[in-house]
Write a protein that holds these residues in place. Structure first.
Motif, PDB file in Angstrom:
ATOM      1  N   ILE A   9      50.902  97.165   7.313  1.00  0.00           N
ATOM      2  CA  ILE A   9      49.711  98.027   7.365  1.00  0.00           C
ATOM      3  C   ILE A   9      48.709  97.638   6.293  1.00  0.00           C
ATOM      4  O   ILE A   9      47.514  97.485   6.558  1.00  0.00           O
ATOM      5  N   ALA A  10      49.184  97.454   5.070  1.00  0.00           N
ATOM      6  CA  ALA A  10      48.273  97.152   3.965  1.00  0.00           C
ATOM      7  C   ALA A  10      47.591  95.800   4.144  1.00  0.00           C
ATOM      8  O   ALA A  10      46.394  95.664   3.881  1.00  0.00           O
ATOM      9  N   CYS A  11      48.324  94.800   4.596  1.00  0.00           N
ATOM     10  CA  CYS A  11      47.723  93.475   4.774  1.00  0.00           C
ATOM     11  C   CYS A  11      46.769  93.439   5.958  1.00  0.00           C
ATOM     12  O   CYS A  11      45.768  92.724   5.924  1.00  0.00           O
ATOM     13  N   PHE A  12      47.048  94.197   6.992  1.00  0.00           N
ATOM     14  CA  PHE A  12      46.087  94.273   8.092  1.00  0.00           C
ATOM     15  C   PHE A  12      44.789  94.909   7.612  1.00  0.00           C
ATOM     16  O   PHE A  12      43.696  94.400   7.869  1.00  0.00           O
ATOM     17  N   LEU A  13      44.902  96.029   6.902  1.00  0.00           N
ATOM     18  CA  LEU A  13      43.695  96.706   6.423  1.00  0.00           C
ATOM     19  C   LEU A  13      42.948  95.862   5.394  1.00  0.00           C
ATOM     20  O   LEU A  13      41.717  95.797   5.408  1.00  0.00           O
ATOM     21  N   ALA A  14      43.689  95.206   4.495  1.00  0.00           N
ATOM     22  CA  ALA A  14      43.040  94.357   3.489  1.00  0.00           C
ATOM     23  C   ALA A  14      42.439  93.110   4.125  1.00  0.00           C
ATOM     24  O   ALA A  14      41.492  92.533   3.583  1.00  0.00           O
ATOM     25  N   GLY A  15      42.967  92.684   5.256  1.00  0.00           N
ATOM     26  CA  GLY A  15      42.457  91.498   5.926  1.00  0.00           C
ATOM     27  C   GLY A  15      41.213  91.738   6.755  1.00  0.00           C
ATOM     28  O   GLY A  15      40.542  90.789   7.162  1.00  0.00           O
ATOM     29  N   CYS A  16      40.879  92.994   7.007  1.00  0.00           N
ATOM     30  CA  CYS A  16      39.680  93.295   7.793  1.00  0.00           C
ATOM     31  C   CYS A  16      38.433  93.037   6.955  1.00  0.00           C
ATOM     32  O   CYS A  16      38.226  93.653   5.922  1.00  0.00           O
ATOM     33  N   GLY A  17      37.651  92.095   7.385  1.00  0.00           N
ATOM     34  CA  GLY A  17      36.441  91.722   6.663  1.00  0.00           C
ATOM     35  C   GLY A  17      36.679  90.733   5.539  1.00  0.00           C
ATOM     36  O   GLY A  17      35.758  90.413   4.794  1.00  0.00           O
ATOM     37  N   ALA A  18      37.912  90.243   5.405  1.00  0.00           N
ATOM     38  CA  ALA A  18      38.235  89.300   4.332  1.00  0.00           C
ATOM     39  C   ALA A  18      37.683  87.913   4.656  1.00  0.00           C
ATOM     40  O   ALA A  18      37.291  87.627   5.784  1.00  0.00           O
ATOM     41  N   ARG A  19      37.676  87.047   3.642  1.00  0.00           N
ATOM     42  CA  ARG A  19      37.107  85.706   3.802  1.00  0.00           C
ATOM     43  C   ARG A  19      37.785  84.917   4.912  1.00  0.00           C
ATOM     44  O   ARG A  19      37.114  84.234   5.691  1.00  0.00           O
ATOM     45  N   ASP A  20      39.116  85.003   4.997  1.00  0.00           N
ATOM     46  CA  ASP A  20      39.819  84.218   6.008  1.00  0.00           C
ATOM     47  C   ASP A  20      39.499  84.708   7.420  1.00  0.00           C
ATOM     48  O   ASP A  20      39.291  83.909   8.332  1.00  0.00           O
ATOM     49  N   GLN A  21      39.429  86.014   7.599  1.00  0.00           N
ATOM     50  CA  GLN A  21      39.116  86.555   8.921  1.00  0.00           C
ATOM     51  C   GLN A  21      37.691  86.193   9.336  1.00  0.00           C
ATOM     52  O   GLN A  21      37.446  85.813  10.482  1.00  0.00           O
ATOM     53  N   VAL A  22      36.761  86.285   8.409  1.00  0.00           N
ATOM     54  CA  VAL A  22      35.369  85.950   8.715  1.00  0.00           C
ATOM     55  C   VAL A  22      35.229  84.458   8.998  1.00  0.00           C
ATOM     56  O   VAL A  22      34.471  84.053   9.885  1.00  0.00           O
ATOM     57  N   LEU A  23      35.982  83.634   8.281  1.00  0.00           N
ATOM     58  CA  LEU A  23      35.939  82.193   8.532  1.00  0.00           C
ATOM     59  C   LEU A  23      36.453  81.872   9.936  1.00  0.00           C
ATOM     60  O   LEU A  23      35.838  81.087  10.671  1.00  0.00           O
ATOM     61  N   ALA A 101      40.919  70.348   7.886  1.00  0.00           N
ATOM     62  CA  ALA A 101      39.929  70.922   6.970  1.00  0.00           C
ATOM     63  C   ALA A 101      39.943  72.455   7.060  1.00  0.00           C
ATOM     64  O   ALA A 101      39.873  73.148   6.039  1.00  0.00           O
ATOM     65  N   ALA A 102      40.051  72.971   8.266  1.00  0.00           N
ATOM     66  CA  ALA A 102      40.115  74.427   8.439  1.00  0.00           C
ATOM     67  C   ALA A 102      41.365  74.995   7.771  1.00  0.00           C
ATOM     68  O   ALA A 102      41.310  76.029   7.108  1.00  0.00           O
ATOM     69  N   LEU A 103      42.500  74.312   7.939  1.00  0.00           N
ATOM     70  CA  LEU A 103      43.741  74.763   7.310  1.00  0.00           C
ATOM     71  C   LEU A 103      43.617  74.748   5.795  1.00  0.00           C
ATOM     72  O   LEU A 103      44.042  75.699   5.127  1.00  0.00           O
ATOM     73  N   LEU A 104      43.032  73.712   5.255  1.00  0.00           N
ATOM     74  CA  LEU A 104      42.876  73.608   3.804  1.00  0.00           C
ATOM     75  C   LEU A 104      41.997  74.731   3.256  1.00  0.00           C
ATOM     76  O   LEU A 104      42.342  75.375   2.256  1.00  0.00           O
ATOM     77  N   VAL A 105      40.881  74.997   3.918  1.00  0.00           N
ATOM     78  CA  VAL A 105      39.988  76.073   3.472  1.00  0.00           C
ATOM     79  C   VAL A 105      40.678  77.424   3.602  1.00  0.00           C
ATOM     80  O   VAL A 105      40.574  78.282   2.712  1.00  0.00           O
ATOM     81  N   LEU A 106      41.402  77.637   4.694  1.00  0.00           N
ATOM     82  CA  LEU A 106      42.126  78.902   4.866  1.00  0.00           C
ATOM     83  C   LEU A 106      43.175  79.087   3.772  1.00  0.00           C
ATOM     84  O   LEU A 106      43.300  80.173   3.199  1.00  0.00           O
ATOM     85  N   LEU A 107      43.935  78.037   3.479  1.00  0.00           N
ATOM     86  CA  LEU A 107      44.946  78.135   2.419  1.00  0.00           C
ATOM     87  C   LEU A 107      44.310  78.464   1.076  1.00  0.00           C
ATOM     88  O   LEU A 107      44.818  79.310   0.333  1.00  0.00           O
ATOM     89  N   LEU A 108      43.208  77.809   0.754  1.00  0.00           N
ATOM     90  CA  LEU A 108      42.543  78.070  -0.523  1.00  0.00           C
ATOM     91  C   LEU A 108      41.968  79.482  -0.583  1.00  0.00           C
ATOM     92  O   LEU A 108      41.972  80.110  -1.644  1.00  0.00           O
ATOM     93  N   ASN A 109      41.472  79.981   0.537  1.00  0.00           N
ATOM     94  CA  ASN A 109      40.969  81.356   0.566  1.00  0.00           C
ATOM     95  C   ASN A 109      42.095  82.375   0.454  1.00  0.00           C
ATOM     96  O   ASN A 109      41.948  83.416  -0.183  1.00  0.00           O
ATOM     97  N   GLN A 110      43.215  82.084   1.090  1.00  0.00           N
ATOM     98  CA  GLN A 110      44.281  83.078   1.176  1.00  0.00           C
ATOM     99  C   GLN A 110      45.210  83.108  -0.029  1.00  0.00           C
ATOM    100  O   GLN A 110      45.871  84.110  -0.252  1.00  0.00           O
ATOM    101  N   VAL A 111      45.285  82.054  -0.778  1.00  0.00           N
ATOM    102  CA  VAL A 111      46.298  81.991  -1.831  1.00  0.00           C
ATOM    103  C   VAL A 111      46.076  83.066  -2.909  1.00  0.00           C
ATOM    104  O   VAL A 111      47.043  83.535  -3.512  1.00  0.00           O
ATOM    105  N   VAL A 112      44.844  83.469  -3.128  1.00  0.00           N
ATOM    106  CA  VAL A 112      44.583  84.505  -4.130  1.00  0.00           C
ATOM    107  C   VAL A 112      43.721  85.627  -3.557  1.00  0.00           C
ATOM    108  O   VAL A 112      42.857  86.165  -4.236  1.00  0.00           O
TER     109      VAL A 112
END
Length: 187
Positions: A9-23, A101-112
């Motif tokens: 629940i928390a990760c779904f809510l925190a993921g809404c509007g996050a950098r990775d989702q928007v990307l 390239a997409a995977l690399l950007v997603l990993l860098l966005n998501q790691v922190v």
């Protein structure tokens, strides 16, 4: 099992509007609904959730219960700060079609990002890193799917999502501070 539900629940809510989702939404809108892009978003989310849970498990082995709660509070506060201060960047004018390239950007966005800090906090507080990682992965995958399926609507609603994200960041920051102060015995 509680750690799974909390993280989901928390990760779904925190993921809404996050950098990775928007990307993922921006790339989907520009390049079309490529299932491989959704799969890469879910894969990178799973890898970063596993990394956060592993770090929590590694640190938890050296700490007593109060220290784990204090660190969990710091992780929640960090999730709040990330949600408050870091907004998704500008959309690329000509995005690459490279999945690597997409995977690399997603990993860098998501790691922190906030979701991984939440996974770490739940893994520390519930002492269930595997369940926290699985729940965070499922919640993050659901957020990715929303960005992939509803790319146009998500990008159009981004200003309202940012306001909601900042309010949620404030709640996370205050929750983290309260848990940290409670763990130190100050409240």
């Amino acid at each position: 099992m509680n750690g799974f539900l909390y993280a989901l629940i928390a990760c779904f809510l925190a993921g809404c509007g996050a950098r990775d989702q928007v990307l993922v939404a921006a790339l989907t809108q520009r390049l079309g609904a490529r299932f491989s892009l959704l799969a890469l978003g879910c894969l990178s989310g799973a890898l970063t959730c596993a990394l956060a849970a592993y770090a929590a498990q590694d640190l938890a082995g050296m700490m007593n219960h109060k220290a784990r709660l204090l660190l969990a509070g710091f992780a929640l506060a960090a999730a709040g700060v990330e949600s408050l201060l870091i907004a998704p960047g500008r959309q690329a004018k000509e995005p690459t079609r490279s999945l690597f390239a997409a995977l690399l950007v997603l990993l860098l966005n998501q790691v922190v990002d906030a979701s991984r800090f939440i996974v770490m906090a739940i893994a520390l507080a519930c002492e269930a890193p595997l369940w926290a990682a699985l729940g965070g992965t499922a919640g993050g995958a659901a957020a990715m799917a929303v960005g992939w399926f509803g790319a146009g609507a998500l990008l159009a609603a981004q200003p309202r999502l940012m306001l909601t994200r900042r309010c949620a960041g404030g709640v996370l920051l205050l929750s983290g501070l309260a848990i940290g102060l409670w763990a130190m015995g100050l409240i």
